[in-house]
Design a protein around this motif. Structure first.
Motif, PDB file in Angstrom:
ATOM      1  N   LEU A 112       0.831  -1.202   0.000  1.00 17.20           N
ATOM      2  CA  LEU A 112       0.000   0.000   0.000  1.00 17.20           C
ATOM      3  C   LEU A 112       0.869   1.258   0.000  1.00 17.20           C
ATOM      4  O   LEU A 112       0.557   2.241  -0.683  1.00 17.20           O
ATOM      5  CB  LEU A 112      -0.918  -0.014   1.225  1.00 17.20           C
ATOM      6  CG  LEU A 112      -1.962   1.112   1.306  1.00 17.20           C
ATOM      7  CD1 LEU A 112      -2.947   1.011   0.144  1.00 17.20           C
ATOM      8  CD2 LEU A 112      -2.720   1.023   2.639  1.00 17.20           C
ATOM      9  N   ASN A 113       1.985   1.220   0.727  1.00 16.63           N
ATOM     10  CA  ASN A 113       2.844   2.401   0.816  1.00 16.63           C
ATOM     11  C   ASN A 113       3.477   2.745  -0.530  1.00 16.63           C
ATOM     12  O   ASN A 113       3.775   3.917  -0.797  1.00 16.63           O
ATOM     13  CB  ASN A 113       3.940   2.169   1.857  1.00 16.63           C
ATOM     14  CG  ASN A 113       4.765   3.420   2.122  1.00 16.63           C
ATOM     15  OD1 ASN A 113       4.282   4.392   2.694  1.00 16.63           O
ATOM     16  ND2 ASN A 113       6.024   3.398   1.697  1.00 16.63           N
TER      17      ASN A 113
ATOM     18  N   THR B  43       0.569   4.960  -1.764  1.00 22.09           N
ATOM     19  CA  THR B  43       0.131   6.125  -0.986  1.00 22.09           C
ATOM     20  C   THR B  43       1.224   7.158  -0.757  1.00 22.09           C
ATOM     21  O   THR B  43       0.921   8.328  -0.514  1.00 22.09           O
ATOM     22  CB  THR B  43      -0.412   5.678   0.381  1.00 22.09           C
ATOM     23  OG1 THR B  43       0.610   4.967   1.099  1.00 22.09           O
ATOM     24  CG2 THR B  43      -1.622   4.763   0.210  1.00 22.09           C
ATOM     25  N   HIS B  44       2.485   6.778  -0.850  1.00 22.29           N
ATOM     26  CA  HIS B  44       3.532   7.753  -0.544  1.00 22.29           C
ATOM     27  C   HIS B  44       3.592   8.881  -1.579  1.00 22.29           C
ATOM     28  O   HIS B  44       4.238   9.911  -1.351  1.00 22.29           O
ATOM     29  CB  HIS B  44       4.899   7.062  -0.421  1.00 22.29           C
ATOM     30  CG  HIS B  44       5.596   6.815  -1.718  1.00 22.29           C
ATOM     31  ND1 HIS B  44       6.371   7.765  -2.349  1.00 22.29           N
ATOM     32  CD2 HIS B  44       5.618   5.711  -2.516  1.00 22.29           C
ATOM     33  CE1 HIS B  44       6.859   7.264  -3.466  1.00 22.29           C
ATOM     34  NE2 HIS B  44       6.424   6.028  -3.598  1.00 22.29           N
TER      35      HIS B  44
ATOM     36  N   TRP C  73       0.883  11.073   0.304  1.00 20.64           N
ATOM     37  CA  TRP C  73       0.840  11.070   1.763  1.00 20.64           C
ATOM     38  C   TRP C  73       2.238  10.789   2.280  1.00 20.64           C
ATOM     39  O   TRP C  73       3.197  10.656   1.514  1.00 20.64           O
ATOM     40  CB  TRP C  73      -0.173  10.009   2.249  1.00 20.64           C
ATOM     41  CG  TRP C  73      -0.544  10.124   3.691  1.00 20.64           C
ATOM     42  CD1 TRP C  73      -0.992  11.236   4.337  1.00 20.64           C
ATOM     43  CD2 TRP C  73      -0.514   9.076   4.663  1.00 20.64           C
ATOM     44  NE1 TRP C  73      -1.230  10.941   5.662  1.00 20.64           N
ATOM     45  CE2 TRP C  73      -0.950   9.621   5.890  1.00 20.64           C
ATOM     46  CE3 TRP C  73      -0.152   7.717   4.618  1.00 20.64           C
ATOM     47  CZ2 TRP C  73      -1.041   8.876   7.050  1.00 20.64           C
ATOM     48  CZ3 TRP C  73      -0.250   6.972   5.775  1.00 20.64           C
ATOM     49  CH2 TRP C  73      -0.691   7.534   6.980  1.00 20.64           C
TER      50      TRP C  73
END
Length: 311
Positions: free
Chosen positions: A176-177, A180-181, A184
């Motif tokens: 997920l990172n 999303t990075h 976010w």
């Protein structure tokens, strides 16, 4: 060697006949073990190595004015390599399903990352989804192929392996990172700390031939990440894809990508662990006595049991 293909069983039997008279101690014995280790690693890398050779060959010799776009030629070559792996019994059907899972997971990431501008492919060919040529998924599949093959070639066992459901949660957070990075906070360093906390007690036991090597699993993870990073440098040099800072002229991939490959490799490890559950040392050999690989397991178990501790 467990879950071996029919070809691998024949190769294993021939290798044992050749090595039957090899010394059990001394320098020659160590050289034999090292040679077997290198050959097994090479065999585990066969899918990725073949794909990398095709990519480099396309860069060096594929004509720019060919009717078939280079990316399409690479995709067709990757499919043919996969078919050959199955036809010539270099890969089992069970491994194929694992590799397909890696392919799908990697392609989904490729679609997002190229759209976000993290890297780019040449905009040619028709065998692609958006700006992502279909051969890109095979590069992730190559990592998956290596993982599942090395697991059985070395009869891997583990002590103090973390609970798989916890590793699955961490792997999901890592995946997920990667998405999303972009909008976010980048949690990679927290995730890296989580990897260390989970796997620092884990020791991997890898049977080479007579000897079993015991290594901290985190050290192995780091070594594989470095190997992938080096392969990535070859791939970008060959023009398979390019990062923004390589758009004008090629330069080595940033060392910061090591952390990305390390985390991506953790996802690979967790996926493989759900198909091939980690077992304690020796359990694979004992289990093999009742299946089609029992003869191989019995021969392996009869080899003089010694071990090497890293210093």
């Amino acid at each position: 060697m467990q879950r071996a293909t029919s070809l691998e069983r024949r190769v294993d039997a021939a290798a044992r006949r050749v090595l039957l008279g090899a010394p059990a101690d001394g320098i020659r014995a160590g050289l034999v073990e090292f040679a077997v280790f290198v050959l097994k690693q090479a065999w585990a890398c066969i899918f990725g190595a073949a794909l990398l050779i095709v990519i480099v060959a396309a860069q060096l010799w594929y004509p720019d004015d060919a009717a078939l776009a280079r990316n399409d030629a690479l995709t067709i070559a990757a499919v043919l390599i996969q078919i050959a792996m199955l036809v010539f019994r270099l890969e089992s059907g069970r491994e194929l399903w694992v590799i397909v899972l890696f392919h799908l997971t990697g392609t989904a990431m490729e679609l997002f990352k190229t759209d976000a501008g993290s890297w780019a492919y040449a905009a040619d060919g028709v065998l692609r989804i958006g700006g992502v040529p279909l051969f890109s998924g095979f590069m992730y599949a190559a990592v998956g192929s290596y993982m599942v093959r090395v697991y059985r070639l070395f009869d891997l066992g583990f002590t103090r392996y973390p609970r798989r459901w916890i590793t699955a949660i961490l792997a999901a957070a890592i995946y997920l990172n990667f998405f999303t990075h972009h909008w976010w906070w980048d949690a990679r360093w927290v995730l890296l700390a989580g990897v260390v906390a989970l796997w620092v007690p884990t020791v991997m036991h890898a049977r080479v031939w007579r000897r079993t090597v015991r290594l901290p699993l985190l050290l192995v993870f780091g070594g594989v990440a470095v190997f992938i990073y080096l392969a990535e440098n070859i791939g970008t040099w060959a023009g398979a894809w390019a990062y923004p800072d390589q758009a004008e002229t090629w330069q080595p991939v940033s060392l910061s990508k090591l952390s990305s490959w390390f985390l991506l490799m953790i996802i690979s490890v967790v996926l493989v662990a759900w198909v091939y559950p980690p077992q304690i040392p020796g359990a694979r050999l004992r289990a093999g006595a009742g299946d089609s690989g029992g003869a191989d397991a019995a021969r392996a178990a009869s080899a003089p049991p010694t071990s090497i501790r890293p210093r």
